[in-house]
Design a protein around this motif. Structure first.
Motif, PDB file in Angstrom:
ATOM      1  N   THR A   1       0.879  -1.168   0.000  1.00 44.07           N
ATOM      2  CA  THR A   1       0.000   0.000   0.000  1.00 44.07           C
ATOM      3  C   THR A   1       0.917   1.218   0.000  1.00 44.07           C
ATOM      4  N   ARG A   2       0.352   2.394  -0.134  1.00 40.10           N
ATOM      5  CA  ARG A   2       1.189   3.597  -0.117  1.00 40.10           C
ATOM      6  C   ARG A   2       1.879   3.746   1.237  1.00 40.10           C
ATOM      7  N   ALA A   3       1.178   3.415   2.297  1.00 42.21           N
ATOM      8  CA  ALA A   3       1.778   3.506   3.634  1.00 42.21           C
ATOM      9  C   ALA A   3       2.901   2.490   3.790  1.00 42.21           C
ATOM     10  N   GLU A   4       2.687   1.270   3.294  1.00 42.16           N
ATOM     11  CA  GLU A   4       3.717   0.239   3.404  1.00 42.16           C
ATOM     12  C   GLU A   4       4.914   0.554   2.515  1.00 42.16           C
ATOM     13  N   LEU A   5       4.680   1.239   1.404  1.00 46.56           N
ATOM     14  CA  LEU A   5       5.784   1.646   0.538  1.00 46.56           C
ATOM     15  C   LEU A   5       6.695   2.626   1.279  1.00 46.56           C
ATOM     16  N   ARG A   6       6.091   3.571   1.986  1.00 45.11           N
ATOM     17  CA  ARG A   6       6.885   4.517   2.781  1.00 45.11           C
ATOM     18  C   ARG A   6       7.642   3.786   3.886  1.00 45.11           C
ATOM     19  N   ASN A   7       6.973   2.838   4.516  1.00 44.65           N
ATOM     20  CA  ASN A   7       7.607   2.075   5.591  1.00 44.65           C
ATOM     21  C   ASN A   7       8.775   1.247   5.060  1.00 44.65           C
ATOM     22  N   LEU A   8       8.594   0.654   3.887  1.00 41.96           N
ATOM     23  CA  LEU A   8       9.644  -0.174   3.288  1.00 41.96           C
ATOM     24  C   LEU A   8      10.901   0.653   3.019  1.00 41.96           C
ATOM     25  N   THR A   9      10.726   1.848   2.464  1.00 40.82           N
ATOM     26  CA  THR A   9      11.901   2.675   2.158  1.00 40.82           C
ATOM     27  C   THR A   9      12.654   3.053   3.430  1.00 40.82           C
TER      28      THR A   9
END
Length: 282
Positions: free
Chosen positions: A52-60
Motif C-alpha cells: 500500500t502507499r503507507a507500506e511503501l513509505r515504511n519499506l523505504t
C-alpha cells in the motif's frame, strides 16, 4: 623509515587506473551485499503486509540503513586509502617524492576529498535509489492490484531496481581518483614553483567532445589553487557543483579564453563523468 620505504615501494607499483579498479570493486561488492540484505527485508515485509502507499513509505525507511549508513561505513576505509594514494600519485607525477611530507594544505585537501566522496556513497540511497523505488512501487499500485498481489509483484521487481546503481559506482570511483590526483597535482605545482599548466586529454575513440575542446588549454596555477580552495570551502554538494560545474556540451566551451572558462568554473578536471583528462606541467 621502514614504513615509509614500504609505502614508497607500493606506490611505485600501483597506477591511478588500478586505484580506480580497487575502489570500483569495493563499492560494487559492498553494494551487492547490502542489496541482498535490503531485498530480504523488502520481500519479508511485502509478503507479510502486501503493498500500500503507507507500506511503501515504511519499506523505504526499513531498508535505508543497509543502503545508506552501513554502505558508507563498510566502504570508508577503502575510499580513504584510494583518496590518499591518488593524491600522493598526483604529487609524484609533478616530480615530488611519493612519500614527501604533507603540509597543512595537503592534510586539509585529503580530508575534504574523503568527506566529499563518502557523502556521495552514503547519500546515494537518499539521493536517487529511494526515489526510483517509490516510483516503481507507485506504478505497481496504479495497476489496481489487490494489496497482497501488489506486494508479490513488487517483491519480484525489487532486485532489478537496485541493480541499476552498478554504473554509478564505476563513475564515482573514476571521479574520486581523478579529482584526488588533481588536488595532489595542484599542491605539487605550488610546492615546486610551477606557474602554468596545460590540460592534457587522452585522445582516442573514447575521448569526449568536451575533453577534446579542453585539450591543450593553458592555465595559471593560481587559478587551480583558487578553485581547489573554493571547493574545500563549499558548504554542501550544490556549492561544489556551482564552483566546478560540468559543461553540458563542447559548444559551451568553444571560442572562449582560459580566463572566460575559469570565470565559469571550468578549470580542473574532471569535466564530466568518467573523465580521463589531467593537468601537466607546461
Amino acid at each position: 623509515m621502514e614504513v615509509v620505504d614500504e609505502l614508497s615501494a607500493f606506490l611505485e607499483s600501483v597506477s591511478l587506473d588500478e586505484l580506480r579498479g580497487i575502489m570500483d570493486v569495493a563499492l560494487k561488492d559492498t553494494w551487492r551485499r547490502q542489496s541482498r540484505e535490503a531485498i530480504g527485508v523488502a520481500r519479508e515485509l511485502l509478503n507479510e503486509r502486501g503493498l500500500t502507499r503507507a507500506e511503501l513509505r515504511n519499506l523505504t525507511r526499513e531498508i535505508a540503513p543497509a543502503l545508506g549508513f552501513e554502505l558508507g561505513r563498510q566502504t570508508r576505509e577503502t575510499v580513504d586509502e584510494v583518496v590518499d594514494l591518488s593524491y600522493r600519485l598526483g604529487q609524484e607525477q609533478v616530480g615530488l617524492g611519493l612519500t614527501s611530507t604533507f603540509n597543512r594544505t595537503d592534510v586539509r585537501a585529503i580530508r575534504w576529498l574523503e568527506e566529499h566522496h563518502e557523502f556521495w556513497i552514503g547519500n546515494r540511497y537518499d539521493d536517487a535509489t529511494q526515489a526510483r523505488i517509490v516510483r516503481a512501487g507507485q506504478e505497481v499500485l496504479e495497476r489496481g492490484l489487490g494489496r497482497a498481489e501488489a506486494g508479490r509483484v513488487f517483491a519480484g521487481e525489487f532486485p532489478e531496481l537496485l541493480s541499476k546503481d552498478e554504473s554509478y559506482w564505476e563513475l564515482l570511483s573514476n571521479n574520486t581518483v581523478t579529482r584526488s590526483s588533481e588536488f595532489g597535482r595542484v599542491e605539487g605545482y605550488v610546492k615546486s614553483g610551477v606557474q602554468r599548466i596545460r590540460i592534457d586529454a587522452v585522445i582516442d575513440r573514447r575521448t569526449s567532445d568536451i575533453c577534446e575542446e579542453m585539450d591543450g588549454k593553458v592555465y595559471e596555477v593560481d587559478l587551480l589553487v583558487e578553485q581547489r580552495d573554493a571547493l574545500m570551502d563549499a558548504e554542501d554538494p550544490e556549492d561544489v557543483k556551482a564552483v566546478a560545474p560540468w559543461p553540458a556540451s563542447a559548444e559551451e566551451l568553444r571560442d572562449k579564453s582560459e580566463a572566460q572558462l575559469a570565470a565559469e568554473g571550468v578549470v580542473m578536471p574532471p569535466y564530466h563523468g568518467n573523465c580521463r583528462t589531467r593537468t601537466v606541467i607546461l
